[in-house]
Structures are given as structure tokens and as C-alpha cells.
Motif scaffolding. Structure first.
Motif, short mmCIF file in Angstrom:
data_model
loop_
_atom_site.label_atom_id
_atom_site.label_comp_id
_atom_site.label_asym_id
_atom_site.label_seq_id
_atom_site.Cartn_x
_atom_site.Cartn_y
_atom_site.Cartn_z
N LEU A 63 -5.03 11.60 2.37
CA LEU A 63 -5.86 12.33 1.41
C LEU A 63 -6.86 13.38 2.16
O LEU A 63 -7.20 14.36 1.48
CB LEU A 63 -6.80 11.32 0.61
CG LEU A 63 -6.05 10.51 -0.06
CD1 LEU A 63 -6.96 9.73 -1.20
CD2 LEU A 63 -4.85 11.00 -1.13
N GLU A 123 -5.48 1.49 5.79
CA GLU A 123 -4.72 1.87 4.53
C GLU A 123 -4.78 3.75 4.75
O GLU A 123 -5.71 4.39 4.79
CB GLU A 123 -5.29 1.67 3.38
CG GLU A 123 -5.28 0.17 2.85
CD GLU A 123 -6.59 -0.57 3.84
OE1 GLU A 123 -6.67 -1.67 4.02
OE2 GLU A 123 -7.65 0.13 4.00
N THR A 142 -3.38 5.73 2.14
CA THR A 142 -3.82 6.20 0.91
C THR A 142 -3.90 5.08 -0.14
O THR A 142 -3.49 3.94 0.15
CB THR A 142 -2.44 7.13 0.52
OG1 THR A 142 -2.46 7.64 -0.76
CG2 THR A 142 -1.10 6.34 0.45
N LEU A 143 -4.19 5.63 -1.18
CA LEU A 143 -4.58 4.71 -2.35
C LEU A 143 -3.40 4.05 -2.82
O LEU A 143 -3.25 2.94 -3.65
CB LEU A 143 -5.40 5.05 -3.40
CG LEU A 143 -6.71 5.58 -3.02
CD1 LEU A 143 -7.60 6.38 -4.08
CD2 LEU A 143 -7.66 4.31 -2.84
N ASP A 144 -2.16 4.79 -2.73
CA ASP A 144 -0.78 4.55 -3.33
C ASP A 144 -0.61 3.15 -2.74
O ASP A 144 0.28 2.40 -3.35
CB ASP A 144 0.28 5.51 -3.30
CG ASP A 144 -0.37 6.90 -3.83
OD1 ASP A 144 -0.93 6.70 -4.94
OD2 ASP A 144 0.11 7.91 -3.35
N LYS A 145 -0.82 2.99 -1.37
CA LYS A 145 -0.26 1.75 -0.80
C LYS A 145 -1.46 0.93 -0.40
O LYS A 145 -2.34 1.48 0.69
CB LYS A 145 0.55 1.70 0.16
CG LYS A 145 1.79 2.59 -0.08
CD LYS A 145 2.77 2.64 1.07
CE LYS A 145 4.21 3.24 0.45
NZ LYS A 145 5.31 3.36 1.64
N ASP A 146 -2.08 -0.23 -0.83
CA ASP A 146 -3.33 -0.81 -0.56
C ASP A 146 -2.92 -1.96 0.56
O ASP A 146 -3.94 -2.67 0.88
CB ASP A 146 -3.95 -1.45 -1.75
CG ASP A 146 -3.04 -2.54 -2.56
OD1 ASP A 146 -3.85 -3.03 -3.37
OD2 ASP A 146 -1.90 -2.68 -2.02
N THR A 157 -0.38 0.62 6.76
CA THR A 157 0.07 1.82 6.51
C THR A 157 -0.13 3.11 7.20
O THR A 157 0.65 4.00 7.69
CB THR A 157 0.19 2.32 4.85
OG1 THR A 157 -1.24 2.37 4.73
CG2 THR A 157 0.77 1.20 4.19
#
Length: 239
Positions: free
Chosen positions: A140, A193, A195-199, A203
Motif C-alpha cells: 500500500l 503482512e 497487504t490487508l488482503d492477506k492477513d 506475505t
């Protein structure tokens, strides 16, 4: 295989965020690496490139003073006394907007120093987390997009100077809970992490590795990973 990382700020004169190379520093550097040559460089499992023992110079981008002469003199001295020709890897890769680095001090340098880089046989980075704007989820904040461009630029610079390029990868960075009295507050946090899409944890490391792998020198086959024991900075990876 194993090799040594020479921790310049802890072993040589360190003042106001830079490593000062003077006569005293030259004496220390020569004594340290002569000892290393006697004790380690001839070990069968010591890492060698083209039969040359490898030494990583930590935060070499903080070197100031007669560093070029000191490194050249030290390598020549070791070659004369032991017959060993050191393969020097400089810790030179920084963000162009001003790098914020793990460890003591920081770099005021904003562009690659071609004169200093020319001293080394290869360049890499121990930790690259960028300035404050990258504090947050790296997909992000644009961290990975800019990291890719930085690796590409330094790889080209290495080729222009007839040296090798060693990319790095790390799973995250956060030393806020380790440094006393909030000393780590100036360092941005790189979460595990991406991104928020994969917590799920890990990642960031996955994306970091995918970028770094693109820039591995096929003639060298080395990628720097930081680290297998850096629990205090949230960089720990389990083997």
C-alpha cells in the motif's frame, strides 16, 4: 558454507552516524582481517568466490575518510602475508530519498557513491527499509514498487563497474519494542503482512523474495537473507 560480516560501526571509530577511517581505523582493520585470514579463510567450508574468501562490509555506505586506501592496503597486506585475495562485498544499496537503516546511526547519503562502490567486488544491502513514508503495509505504501526500481538501478550500476550484484530479502522490520527509551522510533515499520488482503504472516517475505530473485546474478547465485536470528528487529526467519 559460511563467511564473515565485518561490523564496521562496532569495530572502527564511529562518530555522528558515520564510520571514520583514519590511521587508527586502518590499524584495527588490518589486525582484524589478518586474524580472520589466519583463523577462518583457509577453512574448507569458508565461502569463496573464484577461490577468493568473501567478506561482507556492514554499512559500508557510512565509511568516510581514507576508506579506499585503507581497504586496498588491507587486502594487499593479507595477500602478501597469506596469499589470499579477499572478495569484498559492500553494503551499499540505499533508497535515493535518504535511507533509514537498522543499527547505529543513519546515512545522509542520497545517491550511490560510485567512487566508494568501485572499491568492492560486489554490492548488496544488509537492511533496506526506506524512509518514513514506507511506514506501513508495503504493497500500500509503494515500498515494493520502489524497491524493484532500486534493485534494477544498482544492478545496472554494478554491471557498469564490472562487479557483481547481490540482492537481499527480509520478512519485515520492527525494532520499536527493542530499543531503549524509544530510540527505534525513527525507523519505519515494515510489517510481515504485505497487504490487508492477506492477513497471514509471511506475505511480505514472499513478495520481497520474488523481487530479489529477479536480480540474482546467474554467474554468482547468491541472495542475501536477513536474517535467521534477528528476533529483536522482527526479521527472524526459521530455517
Amino acid at each position: 558454507k559460511f563467511c564473515l560480516v565485518y561490523q564496521t560501526p562496532y569495530l572502527l571509530p564511529f562518530e555522528k552516524g558515520v564510520v571514520i577511517i583514519d590511521r587508527d581505523a586502518l590499524r584495527l582493520l588490518q589486525n582484524h582481517l589478518l586474524y580472520a585470514a589466519d583463523e577462518y579463510f583457509n577453512e574448507t567450508n569458508y565461502l569463496k568466490i573464484n577461490n577468493r574468501p568473501v567478506v561482507f562490509i556492514y554499512v559500508s555506505h557510512l565509511l568516510r575518510g581514507d576508506y579506499e586506501l585503507a581497504l586496498t592496503k588491507t587486502c594487499n597486506l593479507i595477500k602478501q602475508r597469506t596469499g589470499l585475495d579477499i572478495f569484498l562485498v559492500g553494503d551499499e544499496i540505499i533508497f535515493p530519498e535518504g535511507n533509514t537503516r537498522q543499527g547505529p546511526g543513519g546515512s545522509r547519503q542520497t545517491q550511490p557513491d560510485k567512487k566508494r562502490i568501485a572499491v568492492f567486488d560486489a554490492i548488496t544491502t544488509h537492511t533496506i527499509i526506506g524512509p518514513a513514508k514506507y511506514d506501513g503495509l508495503p504493497l500500500l505504501t509503494g515500498f515494493f514498487k520502489d524497491l524493484d526500481a532500486i534493485f534494477h538501478g544498482y544492478q545496472q550500476l554494478a554491471r557498469e563497474n564490472d562487479m557483481m550484484f547481490i540482492p537481499c530479502a527480509m520478512p519485515g522490520f520492527n525494532n520499536r519494542g527493542y530499543n531503549k527509551a524509544g530510540a527505534g522510533a525513527r525507523y519505519p515499520i515494515l510489517p510481515r503482512e504485505a497487504t490487508l488482503d492477506k492477513d497471514n504472516e509471511g506475505t511480505t517475505y514472499q513478495v520481497y523474495l520474488n523481487i530479489a530473485r529477479k536480480y540474482v546474478d546467474p554467474s554468482l547465485g547468491i541472495l542475501m537473507i536477513n536474517s535467521f536470528n534477528g528476533f529483536s528487529y522482527d526479521t527472524q526467519i526459521e530455517p
